[in-house]
Scaffold this motif. Structure first.
Motif, PDB file in Angstrom:
ATOM      1  N   LEU A   1       0.880  -1.347   0.001  1.00  0.00           N
ATOM      2  CA  LEU A   1       0.000  -0.009   0.086  1.00  0.00           C
ATOM      3  C   LEU A   1       0.828   1.187   0.036  1.00  0.00           C
ATOM      4  O   LEU A   1       0.298   2.260  -0.601  1.00  0.00           O
ATOM      5  CB  LEU A   1      -0.961   0.111   1.130  1.00  0.00           C
ATOM      6  CG  LEU A   1      -2.033  -1.132   1.162  1.00  0.00           C
ATOM      7  CD1 LEU A   1      -2.762  -1.214   2.617  1.00  0.00           C
ATOM      8  CD2 LEU A   1      -2.938  -1.134   0.165  1.00  0.00           C
ATOM      9  N   SER A   2       2.084   1.211   0.616  1.00  0.00           N
ATOM     10  CA  SER A   2       2.856   2.524   0.645  1.00  0.00           C
ATOM     11  C   SER A   2       4.155   1.887   1.213  1.00  0.00           C
ATOM     12  O   SER A   2       4.501   0.727   1.648  1.00  0.00           O
ATOM     13  CB  SER A   2       2.609   3.337   1.656  1.00  0.00           C
ATOM     14  OG  SER A   2       2.553   2.938   3.098  1.00  0.00           O
ATOM     15  N   GLN A   3       5.336   2.737   0.549  1.00  0.00           N
ATOM     16  CA  GLN A   3       6.725   2.089   0.647  1.00  0.00           C
ATOM     17  C   GLN A   3       7.448   3.622   0.916  1.00  0.00           C
ATOM     18  O   GLN A   3       7.580   4.393  -0.027  1.00  0.00           O
ATOM     19  CB  GLN A   3       7.025   1.260  -0.458  1.00  0.00           C
ATOM     20  CG  GLN A   3       8.663   1.083  -0.263  1.00  0.00           C
ATOM     21  CD  GLN A   3       8.846  -0.127  -1.401  1.00  0.00           C
ATOM     22  OE1 GLN A   3       8.177  -1.020  -1.649  1.00  0.00           O
ATOM     23  NE2 GLN A   3      10.242  -0.313  -1.948  1.00  0.00           N
ATOM     24  N   ASN A   4       8.272   3.690   1.923  1.00  0.00           N
ATOM     25  CA  ASN A   4       9.107   5.106   2.230  1.00  0.00           C
ATOM     26  C   ASN A   4      10.559   4.532   2.692  1.00  0.00           C
ATOM     27  O   ASN A   4      10.768   3.330   3.175  1.00  0.00           O
ATOM     28  CB  ASN A   4       8.346   6.007   2.938  1.00  0.00           C
ATOM     29  CG  ASN A   4       6.974   6.595   2.488  1.00  0.00           C
ATOM     30  OD1 ASN A   4       7.049   7.149   1.464  1.00  0.00           O
ATOM     31  ND2 ASN A   4       6.077   6.235   3.226  1.00  0.00           N
TER      32      ASN A   4
ATOM     33  N   THR B   1       3.795  -0.769   4.292  1.00  0.00           N
ATOM     34  CA  THR B   1       2.682  -1.144   4.585  1.00  0.00           C
ATOM     35  C   THR B   1       2.116  -2.056   3.641  1.00  0.00           C
ATOM     36  O   THR B   1       2.049  -1.535   2.334  1.00  0.00           O
ATOM     37  CB  THR B   1       1.879   0.041   5.082  1.00  0.00           C
ATOM     38  OG1 THR B   1       2.421   0.868   6.032  1.00  0.00           O
ATOM     39  CG2 THR B   1       0.424  -0.488   5.473  1.00  0.00           C
TER      40      THR B   1
END
Length: 424
Positions: free
Chosen positions: A394-397, A406
């Motif tokens: 869902l997200s990648q940082n 996530t």
């Protein structure tokens, strides 16, 4: 004996007050056509019980003899499996070769078998059928992969004099030994796939319901660059081999999809036993999708036959989606339409239908997905690649401490990566 090409035949059967007798006869006609025979007449008789000696009553036999002469029929195909004595008596009375339903289906399977495994399975079933039907002293063509009217000549062949009962039993034992060796190899492949933790889905259902079309549609939709489609054709028993393909959804969720051999009413017990290994893909599946020809007026009976065959194969307690295919051939039918949690009316050649089917499969397979936040050190970047390949990210940082990610993951993957989970 050479495969019969465009042979004129009569088909028939005895109705013992069966509710679906006429649909059985219609199916017998389709099976006959599938074996390159031309149906020139149909005979039927209503009896409480078939006649022990001749199947039909004496009056009906006279009618059949006259019809055969009028239509120039060369064989009579019957809707049930007959005893050796019934076949012998009928052939003596009618002066016609008699082919029962089991022999006809075995002939079709013999002509359609392509892989070594399928050929072994068909040959075992054919020999088991022929064993009690050998006629002492009669010299007849008994081919390695043929054996009687409608069978293809695929071997040098042996006479029945040479292939006596002991020889046949030894041959069956030899073939079973070879098939079991192949089964070990197939089981090893299944175990290797299971170790990848990729869930499996098996398409099951009546022959010609659209399983292969459904599989190819999903492949073209979700794996257009790497899709290796399977053989499909609008015919009974178009394929006898189980094909397994990997489907990758837009969410990166993956599952293995298998296309199994089709079922049919009165599927010969010899074939059910011989093909048990082929159907192991269904027995070990996490989810079954029963494809049903919704355009056929007897689709409910076909679903019952499939369920009964699965029970016979001891395939039970596996979640199932009932997929009612060919809705586009049924005027006035709205599709795609999910009519229940596990029921779908669809058309396998319609992308919107296939997307909805895929959503239902995903929901059934991945219902345990949870949203989890991970903090993965840069030194463990292999797990970032793993999640991007196997989970819905869902997200990648990025931070000084590593990759913050996530994703929706299975309980197995959450446990596998537990030390990287961020508690919130």
């Amino acid at each position: 004996m050479q495969k019969i090409e465009s042979t004129k035949v009569l088909i028939g059967g005895v109705s013992q007050n069966q509710p679906y007798f006429e649909s059985d006869l219609a199916e017998l006609a389709e099976l006959t056509k599938a074996n390159n025979m031309q149906v020139v007449g149909t005979v039927r008789q209503n009896l409480d019980h078939v006649v022990t000696a001749t199947y039909f009553g004496s009056g009906k036999l006279a009618e059949i003899k006259a019809l055969a002469a009028e239509k120039d029929a060369q064989s009579l195909i019957l809707n049930d499996e007959l005893s050796p004595s019934q076949i012998r008596n009928l052939e003596q009375d009618l002066k016609l070769p008699i082919i029962d339903r089991t022999r006809l289906i075995l002939a079709i399977f013999a002509n359609r078998a392509k892989s070594r495994e399928a050929k072994l399975q068909v040959q075992i079933a054919r020999l088991q059928y022929e064993l009690p039907r050998l006629r002492i002293g009669e010299e007849a063509n008994f081919m390695q992969q043929g054996g009687g009217p409608g069978f293809a000549n695929r071997g040098s062949g042996e006479t029945k004099l040479e292939m006596n009962q002991r020889t046949i039993k030894n041959k069956i034992s030899q073939l079973w030994h070879e098939l079991k060796a192949m089964n070990v190899s197939q089981q090893t492949k299944r175990q290797q796939r299971q170790r990848t933790n990729i869930p499996t889905v098996a398409l099951v259902g009546y022959t010609n319901a659209g399983k292969s079309t459904t599989m190819n549609g999903l492949l073209r939709l979700f794996n257009p660059d790497t899709a290796k489609t399977v053989f499909e054709r609008d015919m009974l028993f178009a394929t006898l081999d189980t094909s397994v393909r990997e489907i990758t959804l837009p969410t990166n969720q993956k599952f293995l999809l298998s296309d199994t051999v089709g079922f049919i009413n009165k599927l010969p017990t010899q074939l059910v036993k011989a093909f048990r290994s082929t159907l192991a893909e269904a027995a070990n599946a996490d989810l079954l999708v029963q494809v049903i020809d919704f355009s056929d007026p007897h689709y409910e009976e076909m679903a019952k036959v499939t369920n009964a065959t699965l029970r016979e194969l001891q395939i039970a307690d596996i979640p199932m989606i009932y997929a009612y295919n060919k809705a586009d051939r049924k005027p006035g039918t709205q599709f795609p339409l999910q009519t229940g949690e596990h029921d779908l009316v669809y058309a396998a050649n319609d992308q919107t239908s296939l997307k909805l089917l895929a959503e239902m499969i995903a929901k059934a397979l991945f219902s345990d997905l949870t949203q989890v936040a991970f903090n993965i050190p840069f030194t463990e970047s292999k797990w970032v690649a793993y999640l991007n390949q196997h989970a819905h990210v869902l997200s990648q940082n990025y931070s000084a401490n590593g990759t913050q990610l996530t994703a929706e993951v299975t309980s197995t993957d959450r446990q596998r990566l537990a030390k990287y989970v961020v508690n919130r």
